[in-house]
Motif scaffolding. Structure first.
Motif, short mmCIF file in Angstrom:
data_model
loop_
_atom_site.label_atom_id
_atom_site.label_comp_id
_atom_site.label_asym_id
_atom_site.label_seq_id
_atom_site.Cartn_x
_atom_site.Cartn_y
_atom_site.Cartn_z
N TRP A 170 -19.71 -10.83 -2.80
CA TRP A 170 -18.64 -11.40 -3.63
C TRP A 170 -17.77 -10.24 -4.09
N HIS A 171 -16.51 -10.24 -3.65
CA HIS A 171 -15.54 -9.20 -4.01
C HIS A 171 -14.29 -9.93 -4.45
N HIS A 172 -13.93 -9.81 -5.73
CA HIS A 172 -12.88 -10.65 -6.33
C HIS A 172 -11.82 -9.76 -6.97
N LYS A 173 -10.60 -9.86 -6.43
CA LYS A 173 -9.46 -9.12 -6.97
C LYS A 173 -8.60 -10.09 -7.77
N HIS A 174 -8.20 -9.67 -8.98
CA HIS A 174 -7.37 -10.46 -9.88
C HIS A 174 -6.06 -9.70 -10.08
N PHE A 175 -4.94 -10.29 -9.69
CA PHE A 175 -3.63 -9.64 -9.84
C PHE A 175 -2.77 -10.45 -10.81
N ILE A 176 -1.92 -9.75 -11.54
CA ILE A 176 -0.93 -10.39 -12.41
C ILE A 176 0.43 -9.84 -12.02
N HIS A 177 1.30 -10.73 -11.54
CA HIS A 177 2.64 -10.34 -11.10
C HIS A 177 3.67 -10.95 -12.05
N GLU A 178 4.59 -10.15 -12.51
CA GLU A 178 5.67 -10.66 -13.35
C GLU A 178 6.68 -11.38 -12.46
N ILE A 179 7.07 -12.58 -12.86
CA ILE A 179 8.09 -13.36 -12.16
C ILE A 179 9.07 -13.89 -13.20
N GLU A 180 10.19 -14.37 -12.73
CA GLU A 180 11.17 -14.92 -13.67
C GLU A 180 10.57 -16.11 -14.41
N GLY A 181 10.56 -16.02 -15.72
CA GLY A 181 10.04 -17.11 -16.55
C GLY A 181 8.55 -17.04 -16.82
N GLY A 182 7.88 -15.98 -16.37
CA GLY A 182 6.44 -15.90 -16.63
C GLY A 182 5.72 -14.94 -15.72
N VAL A 183 4.53 -15.37 -15.30
CA VAL A 183 3.70 -14.55 -14.43
C VAL A 183 3.13 -15.41 -13.30
N GLU A 184 2.79 -14.72 -12.23
CA GLU A 184 1.98 -15.32 -11.17
C GLU A 184 0.62 -14.65 -11.23
N VAL A 185 -0.42 -15.46 -11.38
CA VAL A 185 -1.79 -14.97 -11.37
C VAL A 185 -2.34 -15.23 -9.97
N GLU A 186 -2.78 -14.16 -9.33
CA GLU A 186 -3.28 -14.26 -7.96
C GLU A 186 -4.74 -13.82 -7.92
N ASP A 187 -5.56 -14.62 -7.27
CA ASP A 187 -6.95 -14.28 -7.04
C ASP A 187 -7.16 -14.16 -5.54
N TRP A 188 -7.88 -13.13 -5.15
CA TRP A 188 -8.17 -12.89 -3.74
C TRP A 188 -9.66 -12.55 -3.67
N ILE A 189 -10.42 -13.45 -3.05
CA ILE A 189 -11.86 -13.32 -3.00
C ILE A 189 -12.33 -13.22 -1.56
N HIS A 190 -13.22 -12.28 -1.31
CA HIS A 190 -13.96 -12.22 -0.05
C HIS A 190 -15.42 -12.47 -0.41
N TYR A 191 -16.07 -13.36 0.34
CA TYR A 191 -17.46 -13.67 0.03
C TYR A 191 -18.23 -14.02 1.29
N LYS A 192 -19.53 -13.90 1.17
CA LYS A 192 -20.44 -14.24 2.25
C LYS A 192 -21.57 -15.05 1.65
N VAL A 193 -21.94 -16.14 2.32
CA VAL A 193 -23.02 -16.97 1.82
C VAL A 193 -24.36 -16.43 2.34
N PRO A 194 -25.42 -16.63 1.57
CA PRO A 194 -26.74 -16.18 2.03
C PRO A 194 -27.35 -17.17 3.04
N PHE A 195 -28.52 -16.89 3.48
CA PHE A 195 -29.35 -17.78 4.32
C PHE A 195 -28.88 -17.90 5.77
N GLY A 196 -28.15 -16.89 6.26
CA GLY A 196 -27.81 -16.84 7.69
C GLY A 196 -27.14 -18.09 8.22
N LEU A 197 -27.69 -18.61 9.32
CA LEU A 197 -27.11 -19.78 9.98
C LEU A 197 -27.10 -20.99 9.05
#
Length: 157
Positions: free
Chosen positions: A93-120
């Motif tokens: 689980w690798h989770h990046k949280h970004f906050i970008h300023e935009i006109e009238g507010g912000v854009e909140v961006e989440d970018w997650i890379h993940y792998k589930v356990p238990f193989g197949l």
């Protein structure tokens, strides 16, 4: 297999206000779905910093309680932070949280890379259980953010 989630949400608040809320580990409990049984066990008693260890209890599915331990690996004040799972329900689980300023507010961006356990078995269960559950969590989080900060209105010139 490593999976990816990208979400974006516009909010009618300042970048500073977004940062103050999102970078306070105590607020994670406020934006998690109620049925997750999310509890912060330790580590949220300070403002976010690189190297911070946070421990949670979570119930991702009825009858299944687990511990989740994350580390804040990067913090760039007012811009982004990154957390990784050290121990918990995912193989990765690798989770990046970004906050970008935009006109009238912000854009909140989440970018997650993940792998589930238990193989197949985990890969087979991903589209049936894991992916829909994560989508539900992020939809609930989006709704709670709107409830807290209001709807974003597109700025017309």
């Amino acid at each position: 297999m490593i999976y990816e989630i990208k979400t974006r949400q516009n909010l009618p608040i300042t970048k500073q206000k977004a940062w103050e809320f999102l970078s306070d580990p105590k607020n994670l409990q406020e934006i998690m779905p109620d049925d997750m049984g999310f509890q912060i066990m330790s580590g949220a008693d300070r403002k976010m910093f690189t190297g911070q260890i946070l421990q949670y209890k979570v119930t991702p599915f009825p009858g299944y309680n687990t511990s989740w331990v994350t580390e804040i690996t990067h913090v760039e004040e007012n811009d982004y932070f990154v957390d990784i799972q050290l121990y918990g329900p995912y193989a990765l689980w690798h989770h990046k949280h970004f906050i970008h300023e935009i006109e009238g507010g912000v854009e909140v961006e989440d970018w997650i890379h993940y792998k589930v356990p238990f193989g197949l078995l985990g890969r087979l269960m991903h589209p049936l259980i894991v992916k829909p559950k994560l989508a539900k969590i992020f939809k609930a989080r989006e709704a709670k953010m709107v409830e807290k900060f209001g709807h974003f209105e597109v700025q017309n010139k």
